[in-house]
Scaffold this active site. Structure first.
Site, PDB file in Angstrom:
ATOM      1  N   ASP A  84      51.235 -43.977 -56.673  1.00  0.00           N
ATOM      2  CA  ASP A  84      50.606 -44.245 -57.971  1.00  0.00           C
ATOM      3  C   ASP A  84      50.812 -43.042 -58.890  1.00  0.00           C
ATOM      4  OD1 ASP A  84      49.278 -45.761 -59.821  1.00  0.00           O
ATOM      5  OD2 ASP A  84      47.421 -45.961 -58.680  1.00  0.00           O
TER       6      ASP A  84
ATOM      7  N   HIS B 125      51.616 -42.357 -67.541  1.00  0.00           N
ATOM      8  CA  HIS B 125      51.018 -43.615 -67.123  1.00  0.00           C
ATOM      9  C   HIS B 125      51.839 -44.826 -67.573  1.00  0.00           C
ATOM     10  CE1 HIS B 125      47.914 -46.332 -65.993  1.00  0.00           C
ATOM     11  NE2 HIS B 125      47.819 -46.784 -67.223  1.00  0.00           N
TER      12      HIS B 125
ATOM     13  N   THR C  39      41.642 -47.309 -56.439  1.00  0.00           N
ATOM     14  CA  THR C  39      42.876 -48.098 -56.379  1.00  0.00           C
ATOM     15  C   THR C  39      43.626 -47.876 -55.064  1.00  0.00           C
ATOM     16  OG1 THR C  39      43.072 -47.979 -58.774  1.00  0.00           O
ATOM     17  CG2 THR C  39      45.083 -48.529 -57.549  1.00  0.00           C
TER      18      THR C  39
ATOM     19  N   THR D 150      39.251 -41.933 -59.298  1.00  0.00           N
ATOM     20  CA  THR D 150      38.105 -42.115 -58.400  1.00  0.00           C
ATOM     21  C   THR D 150      38.567 -42.469 -56.981  1.00  0.00           C
ATOM     22  OG1 THR D 150      37.985 -44.489 -58.837  1.00  0.00           O
ATOM     23  CG2 THR D 150      36.721 -43.062 -60.301  1.00  0.00           C
TER      24      THR D 150
ATOM     25  N   ASP E  26      26.983 -21.801 -78.300  1.00  0.00           N
ATOM     26  CA  ASP E  26      26.908 -23.227 -78.669  1.00  0.00           C
ATOM     27  C   ASP E  26      28.112 -24.022 -78.164  1.00  0.00           C
ATOM     28  OD1 ASP E  26      28.888 -22.264 -80.282  1.00  0.00           O
ATOM     29  OD2 ASP E  26      28.012 -22.931 -82.169  1.00  0.00           O
TER      30      ASP E  26
ATOM     31  N   LYS F 256      46.126 -55.331 -58.316  1.00  0.00           N
ATOM     32  CA  LYS F 256      44.689 -55.062 -58.346  1.00  0.00           C
ATOM     33  C   LYS F 256      44.085 -55.523 -59.670  1.00  0.00           C
ATOM     34  CE  LYS F 256      44.551 -50.846 -60.902  1.00  0.00           C
ATOM     35  NZ  LYS F 256      44.732 -49.449 -60.992  1.00  0.00           N
TER      36      LYS F 256
HETATM   37  C1  R5P Z   1      45.924 -47.391 -63.376  1.00  0.00           C
HETATM   38  O1  R5P Z   1      46.521 -48.211 -64.018  1.00  0.00           O
HETATM   39  C2  R5P Z   1      46.544 -46.168 -62.790  1.00  0.00           C
HETATM   40  O2  R5P Z   1      47.910 -46.323 -62.550  1.00  0.00           O
HETATM   41  C3  R5P Z   1      45.839 -45.772 -61.509  1.00  0.00           C
HETATM   42  O3  R5P Z   1      46.056 -46.762 -60.560  1.00  0.00           O
HETATM   43  C4  R5P Z   1      44.367 -45.612 -61.718  1.00  0.00           C
HETATM   44  O4  R5P Z   1      44.103 -44.979 -62.925  1.00  0.00           O
HETATM   45  C5  R5P Z   1      43.723 -44.877 -60.583  1.00  0.00           C
HETATM   46  O5  R5P Z   1      42.354 -44.778 -60.832  1.00  0.00           O
HETATM   47  P1  R5P Z   1      41.315 -44.802 -59.648  1.00  0.00           P
HETATM   48  O6  R5P Z   1      41.724 -43.759 -58.660  1.00  0.00           O
HETATM   49  O7  R5P Z   1      40.012 -44.498 -60.313  1.00  0.00           O
HETATM   50  O8  R5P Z   1      41.329 -46.184 -59.075  1.00  0.00           O
END
Ligand code: R5P
Length: 300
Positions: A218, A127, A226, A223, A34, A192
């Site tokens: 970053d 973050h 950004t 995904t 489960d 962005k």
């Molecule tokens: C957002 O504030 C983070 O610093 C990254 O820029 C973000 O989470 C990246 O996500 P993704 O690759 O989906 O754009």
């Protein structure tokens, strides 16, 4: 000291153990039909100082619960102390109520980790800068910045030819830190906006001069939207040498396609989360956090 590695990131675990000169143990995890789990610590760890390495990545909820069970099992075995290294903390972006009525998942995750027995925690490039303050146990923010600085110097030895770019305002401090490591280099930013419903990224504006070899930095590539949009923006401005760098190479959804299509020469991430073979591609380079983790553990 007894070291428990991350089942989902054995490469990093073994490298850290090697640098520490210790054996890596892994908790025994049995999954019932489960989906419930039985987590067991087989070793005699009574009175021992234990370090647990575990990234809380996909499947995020499952890994968070497994981690909590590991901590609880250690506590019940009578360990002297539990220090944790969680390179990537799942839900790190859920650190406040974005819209009225939302939960704050990071707060819940942190309380669970503390309640389950972690006595200290270290993580990489969180973050938000407020992240360590959310913990009631000692919390240390480690960084991949020294590894990125080293890599940038290899790619572009002339510091006057380097531009560091943050794709959102929240990354300015990270950029400053990296610039300091490089002896002070040109910095710029891109602003962005993400549609909260579709997740689509749109570049609003950019500030500063984009010259020479450009490195988009970053905290994470999820995904890929950004950094890929930022790279397209630079390419449209005539920049030829573009590199993407992020500590957490989460690479989910369509990230691979998005990154492969981007004009970047290379995508450089770390092994904060284990990256499976099927997510690797020729322009992806993975730096190891092992030396930084081992140095932190030795300092405990
Ligand atoms: C957002 O504030 C983070 O610093 C990254 O820029 C973000 O989470 C990246 O996500 P993704 O690759 O989906 O754009």
């Amino acid at each position: 000291m007894i070291f428990y590695g991350d089942n989902a990131n054995k490469d990093l675990s073994e490298k850290v153990a090697h640098l520490l000169g210790v054996e890596t143990f892994y908790p025994e995890i049995h999954v019932f039909p489960d989906g419930e789990k039985r987590v067991r610590i087989q070793q005699d760890v009574l009175g021992e100082e234990v370090v647990v390495l575990k990234s809380l990545f996909m499947p995020v909820d499952e890994n968070i619960m497994t981690f909590a069970f590991i901590l609880d099992a250690l506590k019940r075995r009578g360990v002297k102390s539990i220090s944790t290294v969680v390179p990537y903390v799942g839900y790190c972006r859920g650190d406040h109520e974005f819209r009225t009525g939302e939960a704050v998942p990071l707060e819940v995750v942190i309380r669970l980790i503390e309640m389950s027995g972690a006595q200290r925690i270290a993580f990489f490039d969180p973050h938000s800068i407020k992240f360590p303050e959310m913990f009631q146990i000692p919390a240390t923010a480690l960084s991949a910045v020294e590894l990125f600085a080293q890599k940038i110097k290899e790619i572009e030895p002339n510091k006057d030819n380097i531009t560091l770019i943050t794709p959102d305002m929240g990354g300015k401090r990270r950029l400053q830190l990296l610039s300091d490591h490089l002896g002070g280099v040109n910095c710029a930013s891109i602003q962005k906006e993400r549609d909260l419903h579709t997740g689509q990224i749109e570049i609003r504006q950019s500030k500063g001069e984009f010259r020479g070899t450009c490195f988009i930095i970053d905290d994470m590539i999820a995904t890929g939207g950004t950094v890929a949009q930022a790279a397209i923006h630079l390419s449209e401005k005539g920049v030829k040498d573009i590199y993407l760098m992020a500590t957490h190479g989460l690479l989910y959804g369509n990230a691979l396609e998005v990154l492969k299509k981007s004009p970047a020469r290379k995508v450089i991430v770390t092994d904060a989360v284990g990256i499976p073979e099927e997510k690797k591609f020729d322009r992806l380079e993975i730096l190891t956090l092992a030396s930084v983790v081992a140095r932190y553990v030795k300092s405990l």
